[in-house]
Design a protein around this motif. Structure first.
Motif, PDB file in Angstrom:
ATOM      1  N   ILE A 165      -8.187  -9.197  -7.612  1.00 33.64           N
ATOM      2  CA  ILE A 165      -6.942  -8.420  -7.522  1.00 33.64           C
ATOM      3  C   ILE A 165      -6.841  -7.866  -6.104  1.00 33.64           C
ATOM      4  O   ILE A 165      -7.570  -6.943  -5.726  1.00 33.64           O
ATOM      5  N   THR A 166      -5.943  -8.446  -5.326  1.00 36.26           N
ATOM      6  CA  THR A 166      -5.813  -8.135  -3.907  1.00 36.26           C
ATOM      7  C   THR A 166      -4.550  -7.323  -3.655  1.00 36.26           C
ATOM      8  O   THR A 166      -3.508  -7.568  -4.279  1.00 36.26           O
ATOM      9  N   LEU A 167      -4.645  -6.387  -2.714  1.00 39.44           N
ATOM     10  CA  LEU A 167      -3.477  -5.637  -2.273  1.00 39.44           C
ATOM     11  C   LEU A 167      -3.445  -5.609  -0.762  1.00 39.44           C
ATOM     12  O   LEU A 167      -4.447  -5.286  -0.120  1.00 39.44           O
ATOM     13  N   GLU A 168      -2.298  -5.980  -0.177  1.00 42.85           N
ATOM     14  CA  GLU A 168      -2.122  -5.901   1.267  1.00 42.85           C
ATOM     15  C   GLU A 168      -1.889  -4.447   1.676  1.00 42.85           C
ATOM     16  O   GLU A 168      -1.180  -3.712   0.988  1.00 42.85           O
ATOM     17  N   ALA A 169      -2.472  -4.048   2.801  1.00 43.45           N
ATOM     18  CA  ALA A 169      -2.348  -2.657   3.239  1.00 43.45           C
ATOM     19  C   ALA A 169      -2.233  -2.575   4.745  1.00 43.45           C
ATOM     20  O   ALA A 169      -2.899  -3.325   5.478  1.00 43.45           O
ATOM     21  N   SER A 195      -6.478  -6.451   1.755  1.00 41.76           N
ATOM     22  CA  SER A 195      -6.195  -7.213   2.968  1.00 41.76           C
ATOM     23  C   SER A 195      -5.542  -6.280   3.974  1.00 41.76           C
ATOM     24  O   SER A 195      -4.416  -5.820   3.763  1.00 41.76           O
ATOM     25  N   LEU A 196      -6.252  -5.987   5.040  1.00 44.92           N
ATOM     26  CA  LEU A 196      -5.811  -4.998   6.015  1.00 44.92           C
ATOM     27  C   LEU A 196      -5.130  -5.667   7.208  1.00 44.92           C
ATOM     28  O   LEU A 196      -5.711  -6.530   7.871  1.00 44.92           O
ATOM     29  N   SER A 242       0.824  -1.210   0.000  1.00 41.60           N
ATOM     30  CA  SER A 242       0.000   0.000   0.000  1.00 41.60           C
ATOM     31  C   SER A 242       0.857   1.259   0.000  1.00 41.60           C
ATOM     32  O   SER A 242       0.338   2.375  -0.137  1.00 41.60           O
ATOM     33  N   LEU A 243       2.191   1.106   0.130  1.00 35.77           N
ATOM     34  CA  LEU A 243       3.104   2.236  -0.032  1.00 35.77           C
ATOM     35  C   LEU A 243       3.447   2.483  -1.493  1.00 35.77           C
ATOM     36  O   LEU A 243       4.065   3.499  -1.821  1.00 35.77           O
TER      37      LEU A 243
END
Length: 386
Positions: free
Chosen positions: A93-97, A119-120, A67-68
């Motif tokens: 389409i998943t992004l870890e944050a 995904s938090l 997420s950066l």
């Protein structure tokens, strides 16, 4: 029809290194975003040439702290992946944050870029526990980030870490019930483990704290299964829970042993019967891409027994279990060569495994004992070959 193809993209940078983390993450004073975009795109293009006529069923941005990443870089990677492979109609389409206010401010742009699942890493709903875990955010900041995420993404996972030192069953039950009230469709609930090479490993070795006892951790695991099942978000893998049809398709690709591409520093991949790994250190990865147009540090052909063993070890993590006939058809390794079926049946009498025809499943009672069960049922010569 070709097996599903998944794409993993590793962003290695973090603001700080968490004391429990053994992932390939690095803290740098500055990051050349343009250079990293160029390198990741080149790494991706190399893999696409090896896997033509395949469509992606999922993309997962992991880290590190993806997420950066500038949302423009995320967009470029997604758009290029679509051009190189094409997408399945329902691609995930998943992004870890991390749930910080800085990163939450990017959620709208990330959704516009094409991310449809986030995904938090909440990790805890207790500020003292967050401080112990070395997290930079507060509970209030987490909940604000979750609220923003729920406005922009249809599908959300939250991570929590339990079995922390001195955590009681009552405390975990209260925390878990609160987390369930948020209404996300997926939860990753991990027991705190002390990994070699981490700061926590040093602190435990030097007596600064004592990890949760195995019996206490087992009790918290049982509570977790009971509460999540009652809330209709049961475990479908050892640590992952989902509502019906909301399982992580990307992670299922791993556990079902489908092909997946891994790009970026330290990323692993399994494709075309080969295991790939990228250079771990960011600077080494960039240098390798500049020389070779890819970041691969090692590529190993996997023989049939190795692939069958990996498939078995991954598949038994799932509550759906494995089909021995399907595994044999895919790898050419007979089930009785791979497994000690007599040992399977013996353990089944203890209620830890079920075998129905060609199907083998680890039961809910057996799942927390999986690491102890596997050496007893996997044939030694095959396990060694892996």
């Amino acid at each position: 029809m070709p097996n599903p193809l998944a794409l993993y993209i590793h962003w290695p940078f973090c603001v700080s290194k968490c004391p429990y983390c053994d992932f390939n993450s690095h803290v740098r004073e500055s990051v050349d975003d343009a250079a990293w975009r160029t390198a990741l795109l080149a790494d991706m293009a190399y893999e696409a040439k090896l896997t033509p006529d395949r469509k992606l069923t999922s993309i997962f941005f992991g880290g590190g702290t993806p997420s950066l990443m500038p949302p423009s870089t995320v967009a470029a990677l997604i758009d290029t992946a679509a051009q190189l492979w094409g997408f399945a109609d329902d691609i995930e389409i998943t992004l870890e944050a991390n749930p910080s206010s800085v990163e939450a401010a990017r959620f709208a742009d990330l959704a516009t870029a094409g991310v449809n699942r986030v995904s938090l890493g909440l990790q805890s709903l207790d500020d003292a526990a967050l401080a112990f875990l070395g997290r930079a955010h507060s509970v209030a900041e987490s909940l604000n980030a979750l609220e923003i995420a729920q406005r922009h993404f249809d599908r959300i996972n939250i991570d929590l870490i339990y079995a922390r030192p001195d955590q009681t069953a009552g405390q975990w039950e209260q925390e878990l019930q609160r987390a369930l009230s948020f209404g996300t469709d997926h939860m990753s609930l991990y027991q705190l483990t002390i990994e070699p090479g981490t700061r926590f490993e040093t602190l435990v070795r030097t007596g600064h704290f004592i990890p949760a006892a195995a019996d206490d951790a087992a009790t918290l695991y049982e509570i977790t299964q009971q509460i999540t099942s009652a809330a209709a978000i049961p475990a479908y893998e050892i640590s992952n829970h989902a509502r019906t049809a909301s399982e992580s398709r990307h992670n299922l690709s791993y556990w079902r042993y489908d092909d997946y591409i891994g790009i970026g520093p330290g990323a692993h991949g399994r494709r075309l019967n080969s295991a790939t790994q990228r250079h771990k250190k960011p600077e080494n990865f960039l240098s390798a891409v500049a020389r070779n147009m890819h970041g691969i540090s090692s590529e190993e052909h996997l023989d049939a027994e190795s692939r069958a063993t990996e498939s078995l070890l991954m598949g038994l993590r799932l509550n759906e279990g494995i089909s021995l006939d399907r595994l044999s058809a895919r790898t050419g390794v007979a089930a009785d060569k791979l497994l000690d079926l007599a040992a399977v049946d013996k353990i089944a009498q203890l209620g830890l495994i079920q075998r129905t025809g060609d199907h083998v499943t680890v039961t809910s009672q057996g799942m927390p004992l999986l690491d102890a069960i596997l050496p007893q049922i996997v044939n030694v010569e095959v396990e060694t070959a892996a």
